[in-house]
Design a protein around this motif. Sequence first.
Motif, mmCIF file in Angstrom:
data_model
loop_
_atom_site.group_PDB
_atom_site.id
_atom_site.type_symbol
_atom_site.label_atom_id
_atom_site.label_comp_id
_atom_site.label_asym_id
_atom_site.label_seq_id
_atom_site.Cartn_x
_atom_site.Cartn_y
_atom_site.Cartn_z
ATOM 1 N N LEU A 1 0.754 -1.283 -0.018
ATOM 2 C CA LEU A 1 0.054 -0.049 -0.154
ATOM 3 C C LEU A 1 0.892 1.492 -0.150
ATOM 4 O O LEU A 1 1.731 1.185 0.935
ATOM 5 C CB LEU A 1 -0.958 -0.088 1.191
ATOM 6 N N ASN A 2 0.652 2.245 -0.868
ATOM 7 C CA ASN A 2 1.605 3.109 -1.077
ATOM 8 C C ASN A 2 0.762 4.507 -0.362
ATOM 9 O O ASN A 2 1.518 5.345 0.538
ATOM 10 C CB ASN A 2 1.658 3.706 -2.697
ATOM 11 N N PHE B 1 4.804 7.119 -0.712
ATOM 12 C CA PHE B 1 3.481 7.605 -0.193
ATOM 13 C C PHE B 1 3.327 9.261 -0.759
ATOM 14 O O PHE B 1 2.167 9.356 -1.469
ATOM 15 C CB PHE B 1 3.879 7.939 1.308
ATOM 16 N N ASP B 2 4.533 10.118 -1.013
ATOM 17 C CA ASP B 2 4.489 11.241 -1.486
ATOM 18 C C ASP B 2 4.284 11.088 -3.214
ATOM 19 O O ASP B 2 3.373 11.937 -3.684
ATOM 20 C CB ASP B 2 5.689 12.205 -1.471
ATOM 21 N N ASN B 3 4.694 10.223 -3.818
ATOM 22 C CA ASN B 3 4.482 9.891 -5.301
ATOM 23 C C ASN B 3 3.012 9.501 -5.490
ATOM 24 O O ASN B 3 2.636 9.764 -6.693
ATOM 25 C CB ASN B 3 5.486 8.978 -5.770
ATOM 26 N N ALA B 4 2.424 8.755 -4.660
ATOM 27 C CA ALA B 4 1.044 8.398 -4.649
ATOM 28 C C ALA B 4 0.207 9.690 -4.911
ATOM 29 O O ALA B 4 -0.865 9.422 -5.826
ATOM 30 C CB ALA B 4 0.523 7.280 -3.857
ATOM 31 N N ASP B 5 0.275 10.449 -4.167
ATOM 32 C CA ASP B 5 -0.584 11.644 -4.084
ATOM 33 C C ASP B 5 -0.328 12.263 -5.413
ATOM 34 O O ASP B 5 -1.415 13.116 -6.016
ATOM 35 C CB ASP B 5 -0.089 12.743 -3.052
ATOM 36 N N ILE B 6 0.685 12.263 -6.220
ATOM 37 C CA ILE B 6 1.018 13.142 -7.228
ATOM 38 C C ILE B 6 0.291 12.269 -8.468
ATOM 39 O O ILE B 6 -0.285 13.051 -9.276
ATOM 40 C CB ILE B 6 2.551 13.222 -7.713
ATOM 41 N N ARG B 7 0.508 11.272 -8.475
ATOM 42 C CA ARG B 7 -0.362 10.245 -9.553
ATOM 43 C C ARG B 7 -1.859 10.602 -9.341
ATOM 44 O O ARG B 7 -2.599 10.659 -10.382
ATOM 45 C CB ARG B 7 -0.020 8.730 -9.244
ATOM 46 N N ARG B 8 -2.311 10.494 -7.926
ATOM 47 C CA ARG B 8 -3.854 10.637 -7.910
ATOM 48 C C ARG B 8 -4.310 12.218 -8.429
ATOM 49 O O ARG B 8 -5.262 12.092 -9.017
ATOM 50 C CB ARG B 8 -3.959 10.670 -6.242
#
Length: 173
Positions: free
Chosen positions: A83-84, A143-150
């Motif tokens: 889970l990211n 975790f940080d990159n997941a927010d960028i993708r979202r």
Amino acid sequence: MTERHAKPVAASAIEKHVYKVFPNDMNAHNTVFGGMIMAKCDRLALVVAERHSGHVCVTASVDSIHFRAPAKGNDTLLFSLALNRSWRSSMEIGARVMAENSYTGEVRHILSAFFTFVALDKDDKPVDVVEVLPETDEQQRRFDNADIRRNHRLAMRNELSETNGAGRKPAPS
């Protein structure tokens, strides 16, 4: 939500799930059929999402599937998923697949992908999930990159919905 309600990444992660490649897994090019690898990733990502949320989950989207190298006959596939990040009711799970030559021990990175799942209640409505707690620098980066993708997914969805809205020109007849 506060950190005491968060779960660590390790609580739901899958590390090096083993799948031995057999002839029925091959495509016409004599490499492993990519759809089989994608389906296996989706099933394992579901396990991660349900372990984290404690709810039934469904796949909402799949992003950035990158086949980096082919897997071949006699390879052993090693699936690692974690889970990211989690938001209100959705979660991003990262998948990494390695191919290990069973005879030489050579290991190759063959696939990376990101799956978004939504947790559902007993009435099939989205339900809140706990936050994920990154504990390492690598987990924090994911975790940080997941927010960028979202944010990119949401922006693209909004842009596409605008092009399908009132400003759209009628199709030629």
